[in-house]
Design a protein around this motif. Structure first.
Motif, PDB file in Angstrom:
ATOM      1  N   GLY A   1     -14.741  -1.237  -1.362  1.00 62.48           N
ATOM      2  CA  GLY A   1     -14.230  -0.517  -0.147  1.00 62.48           C
ATOM      3  C   GLY A   1     -12.857  -0.466  -0.254  1.00 62.48           C
ATOM      4  N   VAL A   2     -12.119  -0.108   1.151  1.00 57.21           N
ATOM      5  CA  VAL A   2     -10.491  -0.020   0.883  1.00 57.21           C
ATOM      6  C   VAL A   2      -9.902  -1.127   1.557  1.00 57.21           C
ATOM      7  CG1 VAL A   2      -9.102   1.674   1.945  1.00 57.21           C
ATOM      8  CG2 VAL A   2     -10.939   2.572   1.035  1.00 57.21           C
ATOM      9  N   LEU A   3      -8.849  -1.502   0.905  1.00 57.03           N
ATOM     10  CA  LEU A   3      -7.920  -2.582   1.171  1.00 57.03           C
ATOM     11  C   LEU A   3      -6.737  -1.650   1.605  1.00 57.03           C
ATOM     12  CD1 LEU A   3      -6.747  -5.646   1.121  1.00 57.03           C
ATOM     13  CD2 LEU A   3      -6.008  -4.696  -1.047  1.00 57.03           C
ATOM     14  N   SER A   4      -6.490  -1.791   2.768  1.00 56.95           N
ATOM     15  CA  SER A   4      -5.076  -1.258   3.453  1.00 56.95           C
ATOM     16  C   SER A   4      -3.975  -2.270   3.493  1.00 56.95           C
ATOM     17  CB  SER A   4      -5.589  -0.473   4.865  1.00 56.95           C
ATOM     18  OG  SER A   4      -6.657   0.484   4.621  1.00 56.95           O
ATOM     19  N   VAL A   5      -2.850  -2.001   3.065  1.00 52.72           N
ATOM     20  CA  VAL A   5      -1.741  -2.852   3.339  1.00 52.72           C
ATOM     21  C   VAL A   5      -0.747  -2.073   4.318  1.00 52.72           C
ATOM     22  CG1 VAL A   5       0.223  -4.078   2.416  1.00 52.72           C
ATOM     23  CG2 VAL A   5      -1.892  -3.727   1.116  1.00 52.72           C
ATOM     24  N   HIS A   6      -0.570  -2.532   5.602  1.00 46.10           N
ATOM     25  CA  HIS A   6       0.163  -2.152   6.405  1.00 46.10           C
ATOM     26  C   HIS A   6       1.821  -2.667   6.709  1.00 46.10           C
ATOM     27  CE1 HIS A   6      -3.104   0.110   8.257  1.00 46.10           C
ATOM     28  NE2 HIS A   6      -3.790  -0.777   7.787  1.00 46.10           N
ATOM     29  N   GLU A   7       2.634  -1.798   6.398  1.00 42.33           N
ATOM     30  CA  GLU A   7       4.070  -2.299   6.492  1.00 42.33           C
ATOM     31  C   GLU A   7       4.951  -1.283   7.266  1.00 42.33           C
ATOM     32  OE1 GLU A   7       7.353  -3.521   3.086  1.00 42.33           O
ATOM     33  OE2 GLU A   7       5.729  -2.299   2.380  1.00 42.33           O
ATOM     34  N   GLY A   8       5.151  -1.542   8.396  1.00 40.28           N
ATOM     35  CA  GLY A   8       5.793  -0.552   9.134  1.00 40.28           C
ATOM     36  C   GLY A   8       4.908   0.697   9.503  1.00 40.28           C
ATOM     37  N   ASN A   9       5.417   1.796   9.221  1.00 41.17           N
ATOM     38  CA  ASN A   9       4.854   3.080   9.402  1.00 41.17           C
ATOM     39  C   ASN A   9       4.001   3.252   7.982  1.00 41.17           C
ATOM     40  OD1 ASN A   9       5.380   3.509  12.048  1.00 41.17           O
ATOM     41  ND2 ASN A   9       7.066   4.509  11.501  1.00 41.17           N
ATOM     42  N   ASP A  10       4.219   2.644   6.853  1.00 41.23           N
ATOM     43  CA  ASP A  10       3.618   3.175   5.688  1.00 41.23           C
ATOM     44  C   ASP A  10       2.371   2.263   5.417  1.00 41.23           C
ATOM     45  OD1 ASP A  10       5.951   4.439   4.841  1.00 41.23           O
ATOM     46  OD2 ASP A  10       6.940   2.847   4.048  1.00 41.23           O
ATOM     47  N   ILE A  11       1.316   2.920   5.029  1.00 43.48           N
ATOM     48  CA  ILE A  11       0.290   2.195   4.755  1.00 43.48           C
ATOM     49  C   ILE A  11      -0.442   2.742   3.126  1.00 43.48           C
ATOM     50  CG2 ILE A  11      -2.370   2.414   5.217  1.00 43.48           C
ATOM     51  CD1 ILE A  11      -1.661   3.069   8.132  1.00 43.48           C
ATOM     52  N   THR A  12      -0.405   1.574   2.434  1.00 46.32           N
ATOM     53  CA  THR A  12      -0.861   1.866   1.122  1.00 46.32           C
ATOM     54  C   THR A  12      -2.231   1.253   1.102  1.00 46.32           C
ATOM     55  OG1 THR A  12       1.196   1.161   0.210  1.00 46.32           O
ATOM     56  CG2 THR A  12      -0.338   1.151  -1.380  1.00 46.32           C
ATOM     57  N   LYS A  13      -3.254   2.244   0.435  1.00 43.60           N
ATOM     58  CA  LYS A  13      -4.475   2.048   0.248  1.00 43.60           C
ATOM     59  C   LYS A  13      -5.033   1.891  -1.245  1.00 43.60           C
ATOM     60  CE  LYS A  13      -5.794   4.100   4.409  1.00 43.60           C
ATOM     61  NZ  LYS A  13      -6.701   5.102   5.056  1.00 43.60           N
ATOM     62  N   TYR A  14      -5.950   1.004  -1.519  1.00 44.79           N
ATOM     63  CA  TYR A  14      -6.390   0.872  -2.670  1.00 44.79           C
ATOM     64  C   TYR A  14      -7.786   0.451  -2.501  1.00 44.79           C
ATOM     65  CZ  TYR A  14      -1.885  -1.234  -3.642  1.00 44.79           C
ATOM     66  OH  TYR A  14      -0.447  -1.470  -3.893  1.00 44.79           O
ATOM     67  N   PHE A  15      -8.734   1.201  -3.641  1.00 50.25           N
ATOM     68  CA  PHE A  15      -9.897   0.501  -3.627  1.00 50.25           C
ATOM     69  C   PHE A  15     -10.337  -0.504  -4.496  1.00 50.25           C
ATOM     70  CE2 PHE A  15     -14.210   0.883  -5.422  1.00 50.25           C
ATOM     71  CZ  PHE A  15     -14.952   1.421  -4.268  1.00 50.25           C
ATOM     72  N   VAL A  16     -11.133  -1.682  -4.002  1.00 50.73           N
ATOM     73  CA  VAL A  16     -11.598  -2.617  -4.697  1.00 50.73           C
ATOM     74  C   VAL A  16     -12.873  -2.689  -4.839  1.00 50.73           C
ATOM     75  CG1 VAL A  16      -9.426  -4.032  -3.685  1.00 50.73           C
ATOM     76  CG2 VAL A  16     -11.615  -3.941  -2.613  1.00 50.73           C
ATOM     77  N   SER A  17     -13.170  -3.210  -6.114  1.00 48.63           N
ATOM     78  CA  SER A  17     -14.640  -3.268  -6.455  1.00 48.63           C
ATOM     79  C   SER A  17     -15.296  -4.469  -5.784  1.00 48.63           C
ATOM     80  CB  SER A  17     -14.809  -3.269  -7.748  1.00 48.63           C
ATOM     81  OG  SER A  17     -14.280  -4.511  -8.572  1.00 48.63           O
TER      82      SER A  17
END
Length: 187
Positions: free
Chosen positions: A102-118
């Motif tokens: 699924g998706v791992l979301s890293v929230h930093e202020g208004n920036d969201i970085t998304k990774y797909f993890v197995s």
């Protein structure tokens, strides 16, 4: 009441522990040989729990072959736990969660970085540090939707034609991962 106290981590000392009972027993059996290290003597001290909740969560996100994020202070992470999506904020209770595709979301202020993890594990510590260990991960914006659709079709075909339990299990894993990739790309 005593059993509840025994399970509480609030009573665990923040200092390194020694296994004195083992060392004393060793001296009786082999007085001329130094006692070997025990797992207890190798454990790191528990980090102290802060008196106040920090404003940021410190995240470490590692893969077997590289460190994706190291000691980064963020507002929140959302991990795809097997029990459902789990949001982690500063001050979160200590937790160990198994990750599903699924998706791992890293929230930093208004920036969201998304990774797909197995798959993997998330270790959330009482001192507002989250260690996330994934088997495989890729930034979501680097995933080719056409390749995901093709992989899903191939694994569905393999699942339909599988004749052994091993073939069925391998095909089902492929279907599950590609379905999760497809869902991640959809939204």
């Amino acid at each position: 009441m005593t059993a509840a106290l025994a399970l509480s981590t609030a009573e665990v000392p923040a200092e390194a522990a020694t296994d004195s009972a083992f060392a004393e027993a060793w001296k009786k059996v082999a007085p001329n040989i130094e006692a070997p290290a025990t797992p207890m003597s190798l454990m790191q001290p528990r980090p102290p729990t802060p008196a106040a909740i920090p404003s940021k969560l410190t995240v470490n996100f590692v893969l077997p072959y590289k460190s994706e994020i190291a000691n980064k202070e963020v507002d929140m992470v959302i991990v795809p736990a097997t029990t459902g999506q789990m949001g982690v904020l500063p001050g979160h209770v200590s937790t160990i969660a198994e990750l599903k595709p699924g998706v791992l979301s890293v929230h930093e202020g208004n920036d969201i970085t998304k990774y797909f993890v197995s798959s993997g594990f998330a270790f959330v510590h009482a001192n507002s540090i989250a260690d996330i260990v994934a088997v495989e991960a890729v930034p979501l914006d680097q995933i080719d939707p056409a390749a995901v659709q093709q992989g899903l079709a191939e694994f569905n075909a393999k699942l339909g034609s599988a004749s052994t339990e091993l073939e069925k299990a391998e095909a089902q894993i492929g279907v599950d991962v590609h379905s999760a990739l497809n869902a991640a790309l959809a939204g």
